[in-house]
Design an enzyme around this catalytic site. Structure first.
Site, short mmCIF file in Angstrom:
data_model
loop_
_atom_site.label_atom_id
_atom_site.label_comp_id
_atom_site.label_asym_id
_atom_site.label_seq_id
_atom_site.Cartn_x
_atom_site.Cartn_y
_atom_site.Cartn_z
N GLN A 145 0.86 -1.08 -0.37
CA GLN A 145 -0.39 -0.62 -0.07
C GLN A 145 0.65 1.38 0.22
OE1 GLN A 145 -3.38 -0.75 -0.29
NE2 GLN A 145 -1.93 -2.67 -0.59
N HIS A 192 1.67 2.96 -3.75
CA HIS A 192 0.83 3.89 -3.81
C HIS A 192 0.98 4.91 -4.23
CE1 HIS A 192 -2.50 1.53 -5.33
NE2 HIS A 192 -2.71 0.44 -3.74
N GLU A 202 -8.90 1.14 6.27
CA GLU A 202 -9.43 0.32 4.66
C GLU A 202 -8.82 -0.90 4.87
OE1 GLU A 202 -6.75 1.51 1.52
OE2 GLU A 202 -8.99 1.57 -0.13
N HIS A 203 -7.94 -1.56 4.69
CA HIS A 203 -7.44 -3.08 4.58
C HIS A 203 -7.40 -3.10 5.86
CE1 HIS A 203 -6.74 -1.17 0.66
NE2 HIS A 203 -7.84 -2.09 0.13
N ASP A 222 -7.29 -6.80 -3.86
CA ASP A 222 -6.86 -5.16 -4.96
C ASP A 222 -7.07 -5.39 -6.61
OD1 ASP A 222 -5.91 -3.51 -2.86
OD2 ASP A 222 -3.68 -3.96 -3.32
N HIS A 274 -52.50 18.59 4.97
CA HIS A 274 -52.30 17.49 4.72
C HIS A 274 -53.83 16.85 4.94
CE1 HIS A 274 -48.37 18.67 4.48
NE2 HIS A 274 -47.88 17.24 4.37
N1 LIG Z 1 -9.16 3.18 -2.73
C1 LIG Z 1 -8.59 2.66 -3.75
O1 LIG Z 1 -9.56 1.46 -4.29
C2 LIG Z 1 -7.69 2.53 -4.75
C3 LIG Z 1 -7.50 2.82 -5.96
C4 LIG Z 1 -6.49 2.88 -7.09
C5 LIG Z 1 -5.71 3.99 -6.76
N2 LIG Z 1 -5.82 4.20 -5.48
C6 LIG Z 1 -5.54 5.91 -4.83
O2 LIG Z 1 -5.95 6.87 -5.15
C7 LIG Z 1 -4.45 8.07 -5.97
C8 LIG Z 1 -4.42 7.97 -6.99
O3 LIG Z 1 -4.08 9.33 -7.01
P1 LIG Z 1 -3.00 9.85 -8.36
O4 LIG Z 1 -2.82 10.83 -8.36
O5 LIG Z 1 -2.07 8.82 -8.80
O6 LIG Z 1 -4.25 10.02 -9.87
P2 LIG Z 1 -5.17 10.67 -9.95
O7 LIG Z 1 -5.86 9.96 -11.00
O8 LIG Z 1 -6.60 10.73 -8.73
O9 LIG Z 1 -5.64 11.98 -10.13
C9 LIG Z 1 -4.27 12.60 -11.60
C10 LIG Z 1 -4.96 14.00 -11.73
O10 LIG Z 1 -4.84 14.53 -10.80
C11 LIG Z 1 -4.61 16.26 -11.64
N3 LIG Z 1 -3.82 17.17 -11.24
C12 LIG Z 1 -2.42 16.49 -10.42
N4 LIG Z 1 -1.85 17.65 -10.28
C13 LIG Z 1 -2.62 18.62 -9.90
C14 LIG Z 1 -2.46 20.03 -9.39
N5 LIG Z 1 -1.10 20.60 -9.13
N6 LIG Z 1 -3.98 20.86 -9.40
C15 LIG Z 1 -5.02 20.62 -10.16
N7 LIG Z 1 -4.81 19.66 -10.64
C16 LIG Z 1 -4.16 17.79 -10.35
C17 LIG Z 1 -5.03 15.88 -12.46
O11 LIG Z 1 -6.00 16.53 -13.04
C18 LIG Z 1 -4.49 14.61 -12.65
O12 LIG Z 1 -5.23 14.36 -14.18
C19 LIG Z 1 -3.87 7.39 -4.55
O13 LIG Z 1 -3.58 8.40 -3.81
C20 LIG Z 1 -3.91 5.90 -4.87
O14 LIG Z 1 -3.31 5.67 -3.28
C21 LIG Z 1 -7.12 4.51 -4.47
N1 LIG Z 2 -5.03 -0.71 -2.96
C1 LIG Z 2 -5.67 0.25 -3.34
C2 LIG Z 2 -7.16 0.28 -2.72
O1 LIG Z 2 -6.37 0.80 -2.17
C3 LIG Z 2 -6.56 -0.53 -4.74
C4 LIG Z 2 -5.64 -1.06 -5.76
C5 LIG Z 2 -5.30 -1.10 -7.27
N2 LIG Z 2 -4.20 -1.96 -7.62
C6 LIG Z 2 -3.39 -2.18 -6.52
N3 LIG Z 2 -3.79 -1.88 -5.56
#
Ligand SMILES: NC(=O)c1ccc[n+]([C@@H]2O[C@H](COP(=O)([O-])OP(=O)(O)OC[C@H]3O[C@@H](n4cnc5c(N)ncnc54)[C@H](O)[C@@H]3O)[C@@H](O)[C@H]2O)c1
Ligand SMILES: N[C@H](CO)Cc1c[nH]c[nH+]1
Length: 434
Positions: free
Chosen positions: A263, A266, A331-332, A365, A424
């Site tokens: 995790q 990520h 979460e997990h 995941d 009513h």
């Molecule tokens: N809970 C879940 O199921 C799960 C699954 C996968 C990922 N995640 C989480 O989701 C998140 C993904 O984040 P990510 O950044 O990789 O992708 P994201 O797609 O959430 O964000 C990317 C977008 O953020 C915007 N951005 C970036 N910098 C910016 C700025 N300065 N101003 C305005 N907009 C801006 C851009 O438009 C870009 O397209 C991570 O925190 C990851 O841990 C959670």
């Molecule tokens: N761990 C994420 C949920 O918090 C989900 C994910 C996608 N790919 C790998 N992991």
């Protein structure tokens, strides 16, 4: 590469204060982010496609002539499915099948019952007309999130599923497209961030307005979802990924260390915590983290995540570990112990619970079946994993016979007059038989 990770003892007087510090994730309410997102949402609402294109150029470095150019055709999705390596296709197929069969159990059906006089009461369950799925794509690509978002929507019977996913630098990910194909996504648009959320919420010339937006994302996405809530439904505010491992000290420390890294890799804001009553074991996992950190592809991200938000927590026994679990509401939760079923009864708050040493969180995941979009930041106290129920809504059904209308009319009349709502009361009284 140095490893930094907080070491806490649940029996020390500063424990609560140090834990609170680690758990705080206030980026969603950060004023700078709020202001930036408010500006993006307003611009997209007012200027539609033109604003979406501008922000996509600025944040994702994609210079498209029109938003229509960012829509991926069904043929292109099918092409991706047909041309990815066979091993990837098979893995996606297995994962999709397992996720679908798990979610089929969640489908709720309409129900009704009749009272003795023939009056009917019930609930009609209807799928949403159109759902918007956010698939993150900033720091990593997530074909698995495509399946986790889209399959429950399709199982619920949503007529139109619109998926948005950012493609930094314009690079399409073939597995993401293939996953959209196999999950039956209707429309894929390669936009992301707050601009994609605003476009789905208000609609633009090209992006259809949806009824509900689901899926995880970074702080810009989470803040935008919170901002458009009301205009559209949302599933939850899913923040950075988290894992809490509880171990009795008998699992291979390398396994536990890698589960924590799974995790931490990520996001710099992700959170990995180990709780154990065995001080020697905590030390052995710390050593494993140190040895394994430099071997990770994403060691820089994991290093910051562990330094800022990770922890090794010593507890007196597994009962105290359960208190920590319920306090954190992770979460997990991994229960890496001999008898997880003995503990499970006492666990009240966790998004997903992985039971036993063999059940690595990573299996959940990707392919165990349950959804990986889960409540984070302690919200498992009151919310649940993304599921079919997020794509279904309910309408109440009431049909009174003349006798029931007369009987209930008398009750309603008294209550309505008690509220001074006389229209009513009179409406109900018309149906009262002499
Ligand atoms: N809970 C879940 O199921 C799960 C699954 C996968 C990922 N995640 C989480 O989701 C998140 C993904 O984040 P990510 O950044 O990789 O992708 P994201 O797609 O959430 O964000 C990317 C977008 O953020 C915007 N951005 C970036 N910098 C910016 C700025 N300065 N101003 C305005 N907009 C801006 C851009 O438009 C870009 O397209 C991570 O925190 C990851 O841990 C959670
Ligand atoms: N761990 C994420 C949920 O918090 C989900 C994910 C996608 N790919 C790998 N992991």
């Amino acid at each position: 590469m140095t490893l930094e990770i907080a070491q806490l003892d649940a029996n020390q007087s500063d424990f609560e204060q140090r834990l609170n510090g680690l758990l705080a994730w206030d980026s969603v309410s950060d004023q700078g982010v709020q202001t930036a997102v408010a500006e993006i949402v307003t611009s997209v609402r007012q200027r539609g496609d033109a604003a979406v294109l501008e922000y996509t150029r600025r944040f994702d470095r994609v210079d498209a002539a029109s938003v229509a150019d960012l829509v991926v055709s069904a043929d292109r999705l099918e092409h991706a499915w047909n041309t990815i390596p066979a091993a990837q296709r098979e893995a996606l197929q297995v994962a999709a099948d397992r996720v679908r069969s798990y979610h089929q159990h969640q489908k709720t059906e309409s129900w009704s019952y009749r009272e003795a006089d023939g009056s009917l009461l019930g609930q009609k369950v209807t799928p949403l007309d159109r759902a918007g799925l956010y698939v993150p794509g900033g720091k990593a690509t997530y074909p698995s999130s495509v399946l986790m978002n889209a399959i429950p929507a399709k199982v619920a019977g949503v007529a139109e599923v619109v998926m948005v996913v950012p493609t930094p630098g314009g690079e399409l990910n073939e597995m993401v497209l293939a996953a959209a194909h196999i999950a039956g996504v209707d429309t894929v648009i390669t936009i992301g961030g707050a601009q994609a959320i605003a476009a789905l919420a208000y609609g633009t010339e090209t992006v259809p307005r949806v009824d509900k937006i689901v899926g995880p994302g970074n702080i810009y996405v989470a803040t935008a979802k919170r901002m458009v809530f009301g205009q559209v439904g949302i599933d939850m505010i899913a923040g950075p990924s988290e894992i809490l491992v509880v171990c009795d000290g008998k699992t291979d420390p390398d396994w536990v260390a890698m589960d924590m890294f799974s995790q931490a890799e990520h996001d710099e804001d992700a959170q990995s915590i180990l709780v154990s009553p065995d001080a020697d074991f905590l030390e052995r996992v710390r050593a494993s983290l140190e040895t394994l950190l430099p071997t990770l592809e994403r060691s820089a991200i994991a290093q910051v995540s562990l330094a800022n938000r990770g922890a090794l927590i010593k507890v007196s026994d597994l009962d105290q570990a359960v208190e920590v679990i319920n306090r954190i509401a992770p979460e997990h939760l991994e229960l890496s112990v001999d008898d997880p079923e003995a503990i499970i009864e006492k666990v009240r708050h966790a998004g997903a619970i992985f039971m036993g040493r063999y059940t690595a969180e990573a299996l959940g995941d990707y392919c165990a079946g349950p959804n990986h979009v889960l409540p984070t930041s302690g919200t498992a106290r009151y919310s649940s994993p993304l599921g079919v129920y997020d794509f279904q809504k309910r309408s109440s059904l009431i049909m009174c016979t003349a006798e029931k209308a007369s009987e209930l009319g008398k009750v309603a009349s008294v209550l309505a007059r008690g509220e001074s709502l006389t229209a009513h009361a009179r409406s109900a009284e018309y149906r009262i038989k002499d």
